[in-house]
Design a protein around this motif. Structure first.
Motif, PDB file in Angstrom:
ATOM      1  N   LYS A  35       0.848  -1.195   0.000  1.00 20.89           N
ATOM      2  CA  LYS A  35       0.000   0.000   0.000  1.00 20.89           C
ATOM      3  C   LYS A  35       0.883   1.244   0.000  1.00 20.89           C
ATOM      4  O   LYS A  35       0.384   2.361  -0.047  1.00 20.89           O
ATOM      5  N   SER A  48      -5.408  -6.037   2.210  1.00 22.83           N
ATOM      6  CA  SER A  48      -5.191  -7.493   2.177  1.00 22.83           C
ATOM      7  C   SER A  48      -3.886  -7.853   1.469  1.00 22.83           C
ATOM      8  O   SER A  48      -3.826  -8.811   0.681  1.00 22.83           O
ATOM      9  N   THR A 100      -1.402 -11.426  11.450  1.00 21.06           N
ATOM     10  CA  THR A 100      -1.781 -11.595  10.024  1.00 21.06           C
ATOM     11  C   THR A 100      -0.651 -12.284   9.272  1.00 21.06           C
ATOM     12  O   THR A 100      -0.898 -13.172   8.447  1.00 21.06           O
TER      13      THR A 100
HETATM   14  C1  PRP Z   1      -3.078  -3.763   8.759  1.00 26.11           C
HETATM   15  C2  PRP Z   1      -1.840  -4.183   8.018  1.00 26.11           C
HETATM   16  C3  PRP Z   1      -1.811  -5.670   8.227  1.00 26.11           C
HETATM   17  C4  PRP Z   1      -2.408  -5.820   9.633  1.00 26.11           C
HETATM   18  C5  PRP Z   1      -1.306  -6.054  10.621  1.00 26.11           C
HETATM   19  O1  PRP Z   1      -4.150  -4.038   7.928  1.00 26.11           O
HETATM   20  O2  PRP Z   1      -1.911  -3.792   6.664  1.00 26.11           O
HETATM   21  O3  PRP Z   1      -2.617  -6.318   7.283  1.00 26.11           O
HETATM   22  O4  PRP Z   1      -3.085  -4.593   9.929  1.00 26.11           O
HETATM   23  O5  PRP Z   1      -1.809  -6.250  11.919  1.00 26.11           O
HETATM   24  P1  PRP Z   1      -1.312  -7.481  12.813  1.00 26.11           P
HETATM   25  O6  PRP Z   1       0.191  -7.546  12.740  1.00 26.11           O
HETATM   26  O7  PRP Z   1      -1.775  -7.112  14.202  1.00 26.11           O
HETATM   27  O8  PRP Z   1      -1.967  -8.725  12.316  1.00 26.11           O
HETATM   28  P2  PRP Z   1      -5.589  -3.419   8.126  1.00 26.11           P
HETATM   29  O9  PRP Z   1      -6.264  -4.055   9.286  1.00 26.11           O
HETATM   30  O10 PRP Z   1      -5.477  -1.932   8.209  1.00 26.11           O
HETATM   31  O11 PRP Z   1      -6.327  -3.890   6.798  1.00 26.11           O
HETATM   32  P3  PRP Z   1      -5.904  -3.789   5.266  1.00 26.11           P
HETATM   33  O12 PRP Z   1      -4.792  -4.770   5.027  1.00 26.11           O
HETATM   34  O13 PRP Z   1      -7.135  -4.169   4.522  1.00 26.11           O
HETATM   35  O14 PRP Z   1      -5.491  -2.373   5.004  1.00 26.11           O
END
Ligand code: PRP
Length: 236
Positions: free
Chosen positions: A146, A170, A192
Protein backbone atom coordinates in the motif's frame (compact mmCIF):
# COMPACT_ATOMS: atom_id res chain seq x y z
CA UNK A 1 -27.74 26.47 48.04
CA UNK A 2 -24.15 26.36 49.11
CA UNK A 3 -23.65 23.28 47.04
CA UNK A 4 -25.07 25.10 44.02
CA UNK A 5 -22.74 28.02 44.75
CA UNK A 6 -19.84 25.65 45.07
CA UNK A 7 -20.79 24.00 41.79
CA UNK A 8 -21.15 27.32 40.03
CA UNK A 9 -17.80 28.44 41.51
CA UNK A 10 -16.28 25.23 40.20
CA UNK A 11 -17.80 25.90 36.81
CA UNK A 12 -16.40 29.46 36.76
CA UNK A 13 -12.98 28.11 37.72
CA UNK A 14 -13.18 25.43 35.05
CA UNK A 15 -14.15 27.83 32.29
CA UNK A 16 -11.41 30.24 33.43
CA UNK A 17 -8.82 27.49 33.02
CA UNK A 18 -10.27 26.54 29.64
CA UNK A 19 -10.09 30.18 28.54
CA UNK A 20 -6.30 29.78 28.77
CA UNK A 21 -6.22 27.50 25.79
CA UNK A 22 -8.91 29.16 23.71
CA UNK A 23 -6.64 32.25 23.85
CA UNK A 24 -9.55 34.64 23.47
CA UNK A 25 -11.13 35.22 20.09
CA UNK A 26 -10.48 33.93 16.59
CA UNK A 27 -11.87 31.03 14.61
CA UNK A 28 -11.79 27.59 16.23
CA UNK A 29 -8.50 25.72 16.12
CA UNK A 30 -9.27 22.91 13.69
CA UNK A 31 -7.76 19.47 14.18
CA UNK A 32 -8.03 16.62 11.65
CA UNK A 33 -8.19 13.22 13.36
CA UNK A 34 -8.11 9.84 11.62
CA UNK A 35 -11.02 7.55 12.38
CA UNK A 36 -10.22 4.16 13.92
CA UNK A 37 -7.82 3.04 16.61
CA UNK A 38 -5.63 6.16 16.52
CA UNK A 39 -8.72 8.29 17.19
CA UNK A 40 -9.51 6.44 20.41
CA UNK A 41 -5.91 6.65 21.64
CA UNK A 42 -5.65 10.31 20.63
CA UNK A 43 -8.80 11.26 22.54
CA UNK A 44 -7.39 9.64 25.69
CA UNK A 45 -4.12 11.55 25.23
CA UNK A 46 -5.86 14.89 24.69
CA UNK A 47 -8.07 14.30 27.72
CA UNK A 48 -4.96 13.72 29.86
CA UNK A 49 -3.54 16.92 28.40
CA UNK A 50 -6.61 18.81 29.69
CA UNK A 51 -8.26 19.05 26.26
CA UNK A 52 -11.52 17.13 26.35
CA UNK A 53 -12.37 16.26 22.74
CA UNK A 54 -14.51 13.28 23.73
CA UNK A 55 -17.51 14.78 21.87
CA UNK A 56 -15.69 13.48 18.77
CA UNK A 57 -15.88 9.90 20.08
CA UNK A 58 -17.93 7.78 17.65
CA UNK A 59 -20.42 6.73 20.30
CA UNK A 60 -21.20 10.38 21.02
CA UNK A 61 -20.73 11.94 17.59
CA UNK A 62 -22.65 9.26 15.65
CA UNK A 63 -22.08 9.95 11.97
CA UNK A 64 -21.10 13.59 12.46
CA UNK A 65 -17.73 14.30 10.88
CA UNK A 66 -17.33 17.94 11.95
CA UNK A 67 -17.55 18.28 15.71
CA UNK A 68 -17.38 21.70 17.33
CA UNK A 69 -15.79 21.76 20.80
CA UNK A 70 -17.02 25.20 21.71
CA UNK A 71 -15.73 25.50 25.27
CA UNK A 72 -12.17 24.87 24.03
CA UNK A 73 -12.53 27.03 20.92
CA UNK A 74 -11.71 23.96 18.84
CA UNK A 75 -13.24 21.93 16.03
CA UNK A 76 -12.54 18.28 15.17
CA UNK A 77 -12.69 16.91 11.63
CA UNK A 78 -12.96 13.12 11.38
CA UNK A 79 -11.28 12.01 8.15
CA UNK A 80 -9.60 8.98 6.59
CA UNK A 81 -6.09 8.49 7.94
CA UNK A 82 -4.52 8.97 4.50
CA UNK A 83 -6.41 12.27 4.05
CA UNK A 84 -5.12 13.96 7.23
CA UNK A 85 -1.94 15.39 5.59
CA UNK A 86 -3.94 16.98 2.72
CA UNK A 87 -6.32 18.77 5.11
CA UNK A 88 -3.39 20.11 7.12
CA UNK A 89 -1.12 21.03 4.20
CA UNK A 90 -3.88 23.02 2.50
CA UNK A 91 -4.90 24.79 5.71
CA UNK A 92 -8.39 23.23 5.96
CA UNK A 93 -7.20 21.95 9.35
CA UNK A 94 -4.57 23.76 11.46
CA UNK A 95 -3.17 20.57 12.94
CA UNK A 96 -3.69 16.84 12.51
CA UNK A 97 -2.65 13.42 13.69
CA UNK A 98 -1.24 10.91 11.23
CA UNK A 99 0.91 7.79 11.37
CA UNK A 100 4.54 7.95 10.29
CA UNK A 101 3.59 5.49 7.51
CA UNK A 102 1.13 7.97 6.00
CA UNK A 103 3.42 10.97 6.48
CA UNK A 104 6.45 9.27 4.94
CA UNK A 105 4.46 7.90 2.02
CA UNK A 106 3.06 11.32 1.10
CA UNK A 107 6.10 13.39 2.10
CA UNK A 108 4.13 16.66 2.22
CA UNK A 109 5.19 20.12 3.30
CA UNK A 110 4.28 19.89 7.01
CA UNK A 111 5.88 20.39 10.41
CA UNK A 112 5.95 17.30 12.60
CA UNK A 113 6.72 18.72 16.05
CA UNK A 114 5.65 15.79 18.20
CA UNK A 115 5.72 12.00 18.17
CA UNK A 116 2.65 11.04 20.21
CA UNK A 117 3.78 7.47 20.84
CA UNK A 118 0.34 6.06 20.00
CA UNK A 119 -0.71 3.70 17.18
CA UNK A 120 2.60 1.86 17.40
CA UNK A 121 3.48 -0.74 14.79
CA UNK A 122 6.27 -1.21 12.23
CA UNK A 123 6.81 -1.09 8.49
CA UNK A 124 8.33 -4.37 7.36
CA UNK A 125 9.38 -6.39 4.35
CA UNK A 126 7.97 -9.94 4.47
CA UNK A 127 8.00 -13.02 2.26
CA UNK A 128 6.53 -16.56 2.30
CA UNK A 129 8.25 -18.84 4.84
CA UNK A 130 8.43 -21.60 2.24
CA UNK A 131 9.59 -19.43 -0.66
CA UNK A 132 12.37 -17.09 0.42
CA UNK A 133 13.64 -14.66 -2.19
CA UNK A 134 17.19 -15.09 -3.46
CA UNK A 135 18.00 -11.50 -4.38
CA UNK A 136 21.12 -12.40 -6.33
CA UNK A 137 19.41 -15.10 -8.41
CA UNK A 138 15.89 -13.81 -9.04
CA UNK A 139 15.88 -11.39 -11.95
CA UNK A 140 12.35 -9.96 -11.81
CA UNK A 141 11.35 -9.28 -8.23
CA UNK A 142 7.88 -7.97 -7.42
CA UNK A 143 6.90 -6.18 -4.20
CA UNK A 144 3.20 -5.66 -3.36
CA UNK A 145 2.34 -2.79 -1.01
CA UNK A 146 0.00 0.00 0.00
CA UNK A 147 3.14 2.15 0.32
CA UNK A 148 4.83 2.41 -3.11
CA UNK A 149 6.91 5.51 -2.25
CA UNK A 150 8.29 4.05 0.98
CA UNK A 151 9.00 0.81 -0.89
CA UNK A 152 10.68 2.66 -3.78
CA UNK A 153 12.96 4.60 -1.42
CA UNK A 154 13.79 1.46 0.57
CA UNK A 155 14.70 -0.52 -2.54
CA UNK A 156 16.70 2.39 -3.94
CA UNK A 157 18.68 2.68 -0.69
CA UNK A 158 19.49 -1.03 -0.88
CA UNK A 159 20.29 -0.92 -4.59
CA UNK A 160 17.59 -3.49 -5.35
CA UNK A 161 15.76 -3.33 -8.68
CA UNK A 162 12.18 -4.56 -8.45
CA UNK A 163 8.67 -3.96 -9.72
CA UNK A 164 6.31 -2.35 -7.21
CA UNK A 165 2.64 -3.35 -7.33
CA UNK A 166 0.34 -0.91 -5.56
CA UNK A 167 -2.56 -2.49 -3.67
CA UNK A 168 -5.17 -1.03 -1.31
CA UNK A 169 -5.51 -3.79 1.32
CA UNK A 170 -5.19 -7.49 2.18
CA UNK A 171 -1.55 -7.24 1.09
CA UNK A 172 -0.62 -10.53 2.79
CA UNK A 173 -2.32 -12.66 0.17
CA UNK A 174 -0.31 -11.23 -2.75
CA UNK A 175 2.71 -13.58 -2.39
CA UNK A 176 0.45 -16.57 -1.73
CA UNK A 177 -1.39 -16.30 -5.04
CA UNK A 178 1.53 -15.40 -7.29
CA UNK A 179 1.02 -11.62 -7.48
CA UNK A 180 4.30 -10.72 -5.74
CA UNK A 181 7.47 -12.21 -4.24
CA UNK A 182 7.49 -9.96 -1.19
CA UNK A 183 5.29 -7.42 0.56
CA UNK A 184 5.96 -4.16 2.37
CA UNK A 185 3.28 -3.61 5.00
CA UNK A 186 2.48 -2.62 8.55
CA UNK A 187 2.81 -5.22 11.28
CA UNK A 188 1.34 -4.76 14.70
CA UNK A 189 0.77 -8.04 16.59
CA UNK A 190 2.24 -10.14 13.74
CA UNK A 191 -0.88 -12.28 13.68
CA UNK A 192 -1.78 -11.60 10.02
CA UNK A 193 1.74 -12.57 8.91
CA UNK A 194 1.62 -15.75 11.04
CA UNK A 195 -1.77 -16.80 9.69
CA UNK A 196 -0.48 -16.48 6.13
CA UNK A 197 2.88 -18.20 6.80
CA UNK A 198 4.89 -15.10 6.02
CA UNK A 199 8.14 -14.20 7.78
CA UNK A 200 9.60 -10.77 8.38
CA UNK A 201 12.73 -10.13 6.32
CA UNK A 202 13.50 -6.73 7.83
CA UNK A 203 11.98 -3.72 9.56
CA UNK A 204 12.11 -0.55 7.47
CA UNK A 205 11.14 1.76 10.36
CA UNK A 206 9.04 1.79 13.55
CA UNK A 207 5.70 3.57 13.18
CA UNK A 208 3.76 5.73 15.61
CA UNK A 209 1.35 8.64 15.22
CA UNK A 210 2.63 12.19 15.04
CA UNK A 211 1.15 15.63 15.42
CA UNK A 212 1.46 17.53 12.15
CA UNK A 213 1.09 21.27 11.65
CA UNK A 214 0.52 23.26 8.48
CA UNK A 215 3.02 25.98 7.54
CA UNK A 216 0.37 28.73 7.37
CA UNK A 217 -1.24 27.64 10.65
CA UNK A 218 2.17 27.62 12.35
CA UNK A 219 2.63 31.25 11.33
CA UNK A 220 -0.87 32.57 12.00
CA UNK A 221 -1.92 30.46 14.98
CA UNK A 222 1.45 29.72 16.55
CA UNK A 223 0.45 30.60 20.13
CA UNK A 224 -2.55 28.31 20.23
CA UNK A 225 -0.69 25.48 18.54
CA UNK A 226 2.25 25.90 20.93
CA UNK A 227 -0.17 25.62 23.84
CA UNK A 228 -1.55 22.33 22.49
CA UNK A 229 1.98 21.00 21.89
CA UNK A 230 3.13 21.97 25.40
CA UNK A 231 0.10 20.28 26.96
CA UNK A 232 0.59 17.09 24.96
CA UNK A 233 4.32 17.04 25.62
CA UNK A 234 3.64 16.95 29.37
CA UNK A 235 1.59 13.74 29.10
CA UNK A 236 3.41 11.72 26.47
C1 PRP B 1 -3.08 -3.76 8.76
C2 PRP B 1 -1.84 -4.18 8.02
C3 PRP B 1 -1.81 -5.67 8.23
C4 PRP B 1 -2.41 -5.82 9.63
C5 PRP B 1 -1.31 -6.05 10.62
O1 PRP B 1 -4.15 -4.04 7.93
O2 PRP B 1 -1.91 -3.79 6.66
O3 PRP B 1 -2.62 -6.32 7.28
O4 PRP B 1 -3.09 -4.59 9.93
O5 PRP B 1 -1.81 -6.25 11.92
P1 PRP B 1 -1.31 -7.48 12.81
O6 PRP B 1 0.19 -7.55 12.74
O7 PRP B 1 -1.78 -7.11 14.20
O8 PRP B 1 -1.97 -8.72 12.32
P2 PRP B 1 -5.59 -3.42 8.13
O9 PRP B 1 -6.26 -4.05 9.29
O10 PRP B 1 -5.48 -1.93 8.21
O11 PRP B 1 -6.33 -3.89 6.80
P3 PRP B 1 -5.90 -3.79 5.27
O12 PRP B 1 -4.79 -4.77 5.03
O13 PRP B 1 -7.13 -4.17 4.52
O14 PRP B 1 -5.49 -2.37 5.00
Amino acid sequence: MNAVKERSKARTKKSASKAVHTNGAGPPLTIALPRGRILEEALVLFERAGLDLSAADKSRAGRKLIIPIEDLGMRVLIVRDTDVPAYVEHGAADIGIAGRDVLEEQDRDLYEPLDLGIGRCRMVVAEPEGKPVDESAQVHLRYATKFPEITRRHLQARGTVAEIIKLYGSIEIAPLVGLADRIVDLVSSGETLRQHHLREVETIFPVSARLCVGRVAAKLRGDRIDDVIARLRRVI
